[in-house]
Structure formats: C-alpha cells, structure tokens
Design a protein around this motif. Structure first.
Motif, PDB file in Angstrom:
ATOM      1  N   TYR A 110      51.664  38.607  25.899  1.00 58.43           N
ATOM      2  CA  TYR A 110      50.226  38.805  25.707  1.00 58.43           C
ATOM      3  C   TYR A 110      49.905  38.550  24.244  1.00 58.43           C
ATOM      4  CZ  TYR A 110      49.324  41.499  30.037  1.00 58.43           C
ATOM      5  OH  TYR A 110      49.163  41.919  31.331  1.00 58.43           O
ATOM      6  N   ASP A 145      42.706  44.837  24.461  1.00 56.56           N
ATOM      7  CA  ASP A 145      42.071  43.548  24.724  1.00 56.56           C
ATOM      8  C   ASP A 145      43.156  42.494  24.578  1.00 56.56           C
ATOM      9  OD1 ASP A 145      39.643  44.877  24.969  1.00 56.56           O
ATOM     10  OD2 ASP A 145      39.035  44.449  22.913  1.00 56.56           O
ATOM     11  N   ARG A 147      44.959  38.466  25.833  1.00 58.18           N
ATOM     12  CA  ARG A 147      44.769  37.062  26.212  1.00 58.18           C
ATOM     13  C   ARG A 147      46.128  36.474  26.578  1.00 58.18           C
ATOM     14  NH1 ARG A 147      42.343  34.522  21.289  1.00 58.18           N
ATOM     15  NH2 ARG A 147      40.386  35.234  22.195  1.00 58.18           N
ATOM     16  N   SER A 152      43.879  32.166  33.130  1.00 62.02           N
ATOM     17  CA  SER A 152      42.446  32.310  32.850  1.00 62.02           C
ATOM     18  C   SER A 152      42.058  33.784  32.777  1.00 62.02           C
ATOM     19  CB  SER A 152      41.629  31.624  33.947  1.00 62.02           C
ATOM     20  OG  SER A 152      41.740  32.340  35.167  1.00 62.02           O
ATOM     21  N   VAL A 153      40.894  34.038  32.216  1.00 62.04           N
ATOM     22  CA  VAL A 153      40.337  35.383  32.189  1.00 62.04           C
ATOM     23  C   VAL A 153      40.220  35.909  33.614  1.00 62.04           C
ATOM     24  CG1 VAL A 153      38.209  36.686  31.707  1.00 62.04           C
ATOM     25  CG2 VAL A 153      39.177  35.148  29.970  1.00 62.04           C
ATOM     26  N   ARG A 170      35.918  41.526  31.828  1.00 57.82           N
ATOM     27  CA  ARG A 170      36.101  40.076  31.649  1.00 57.82           C
ATOM     28  C   ARG A 170      35.210  39.617  30.502  1.00 57.82           C
ATOM     29  NH1 ARG A 170      36.724  37.228  37.409  1.00 57.82           N
ATOM     30  NH2 ARG A 170      37.626  38.972  38.524  1.00 57.82           N
ATOM     31  N   SER A 172      34.845  36.160  29.293  1.00 55.81           N
ATOM     32  CA  SER A 172      35.160  34.738  29.421  1.00 55.81           C
ATOM     33  C   SER A 172      34.757  33.950  28.191  1.00 55.81           C
ATOM     34  CB  SER A 172      34.498  34.160  30.670  1.00 55.81           C
ATOM     35  OG  SER A 172      35.028  34.795  31.814  1.00 55.81           O
ATOM     36  N   SER A 174      34.784  34.804  25.145  1.00 53.49           N
ATOM     37  CA  SER A 174      35.741  35.052  24.064  1.00 53.49           C
ATOM     38  C   SER A 174      37.182  34.923  24.534  1.00 53.49           C
ATOM     39  CB  SER A 174      35.524  36.452  23.490  1.00 53.49           C
ATOM     40  OG  SER A 174      34.218  36.582  22.985  1.00 53.49           O
ATOM     41  N   ASN A 175      37.386  34.597  25.811  1.00 50.08           N
ATOM     42  CA  ASN A 175      38.696  34.346  26.392  1.00 50.08           C
ATOM     43  C   ASN A 175      39.656  35.531  26.263  1.00 50.08           C
ATOM     44  OD1 ASN A 175      40.718  32.895  27.723  1.00 50.08           O
ATOM     45  ND2 ASN A 175      41.500  32.042  25.820  1.00 50.08           N
ATOM     46  N   PHE A 176      39.205  36.716  26.717  1.00 49.81           N
ATOM     47  CA  PHE A 176      40.124  37.840  26.775  1.00 49.81           C
ATOM     48  C   PHE A 176      39.713  38.794  27.882  1.00 49.81           C
ATOM     49  CE2 PHE A 176      36.972  39.726  23.881  1.00 49.81           C
ATOM     50  CZ  PHE A 176      36.916  41.056  24.306  1.00 49.81           C
TER      51      PHE A 176
END
Length: 189
Positions: A110, A145, A147, A152-153, A170, A172, A174-176
């Motif tokens: 992660y 938090d 990623r 994908s998120v 979710r 999305s 900020s992609n986390f």
C-alpha cells in the motif's frame, strides 16, 4: 523489518492457499473479514510512505496473537509525520487493511497517504479542504488513506467494504481509499 513465521508451513504455501481460497470468494467477497480471521496463521502488512521514504513489510499477528514489536513498528510508520507524533493504531484497522490487500491478490505494498493525524494536523488539513472531517478517526489511530498502483479505487473500496467491519471512502479524484474501523458505512465515488 521482515518477520517470518515457521510453524511447519512455509509462508509461501500459506499465502498460496489463502490466495486460492480467496479466488473462490472473490466474486462477492462474502464475509471477507471473518474469512481473514480463519485464514491462517499470519497477518501481514506491507506499506510505503512517499512523504518519509519509509517502507515496511511486517507480520503483525501469528496464530491468534498480535506481535508487540511489529505493532510498535506500525505505530511509528503510521505516525503524524508533520509533527512526528505517534499513537497506537487500532489493530482492527490493520486487520481490515490486511484482509483487503489479500482479497486484491497483489504483492505491491500500500502507499500510505495518511495514518494518524494529530488534532493540530487535522485542523490544518481541514482548513485547506472540505473533505477532512472535524472528528476524523485518523486522530484516534482508527483510519488510513491508502493507494495501490495496480488496483483502482473501486476495486480497493469493494474489497474493504466486503470486510463489513468499518467505514470505506472512495476518493477517485485523488486516487485513494479511506479505510477505518468505525461504524460500517461508505461514501464517495
């Protein structure tokens, strides 16, 4: 720190058996959190923190017992890096993170964006963004938090939500994904 467990079963064999079993459960992720509890002899967490440049890969639970030294390592790793403050990270959050990671069948760590946040750090971030909760579970060591580059998120959030053990947010844009051990709930897109 890279800990290994050797109780007659190799770590690789245990993880392969867990992965094979999780493939059967993967379409619905049914009872994923309970699945982890009975999944084997170890629980492992792998993370990277781009803010500090630190990495960790540690087994924090073996045969029903949490490992104090490993939890201390996790607490330090997930500290508020802005203020260098450490708090005990709730093991339920670690368990959700580990179960989700296993269900996603990835080997990459992660990327930790936020673990513990001191009240001062939370207030500073809240002043900059409407997405930061006033009483964030990050301030009590109950949230992370995260990623993954290869997932994908949406995939991460579905795996975390399947644990039915806490909150899943979710983010999305900020992609986390936010994972916590608070009440079961979900938000975001």
């Amino acid at each position: 720190m890279d800990n290994t467990a050797s109780k007659g079963v190799s770590r690789r064999g245990l993880l392969q058996a867990f992965a094979a079993t999780s493939l059967v459960a993967a379409p619905t992720y049914a009872n994923a959190f309970g699945f982890l509890k009975g999944a084997g002899d170890i629980r492992r967490i792998k993370m990277y923190n781009g803010r500090t440049g630190e990495s960790m890969d540690t087994i924090y639970w073996v045969e029903g017992d949490y490992i104090g030294d490993a939890l201390a390592e996790v607490n330090h790793f997930m500290r508020d890096w802005r203020r260098n403050e450490v708090i005990r990270i709730d093991t339920r959050t670690l368990d959700i993170m580990a179960a989700s990671h296993a269900l996603l069948d990835v080997s990459e760590p992660y990327v930790l964006l936020s673990g513990y946040r001191s009240p001062a750090t939370n207030a500073m971030l809240r002043a900059r963004s409407s997405g930061v909760a006033k009483s964030s579970l990050h301030m009590t060591g109950k949230a992370a938090d995260l990623r993954l580059g290869s997932r994908s998120v949406s995939q991460m959030a579905r795996a975390a939500a399947s644990c039915n053990a806490g909150g899943v947010g979710r983010y999305s844009g900020s992609n986390f994904v936010h994972m916590d051990c608070g009440p079961v709930r979900s938000w975001g897109s």
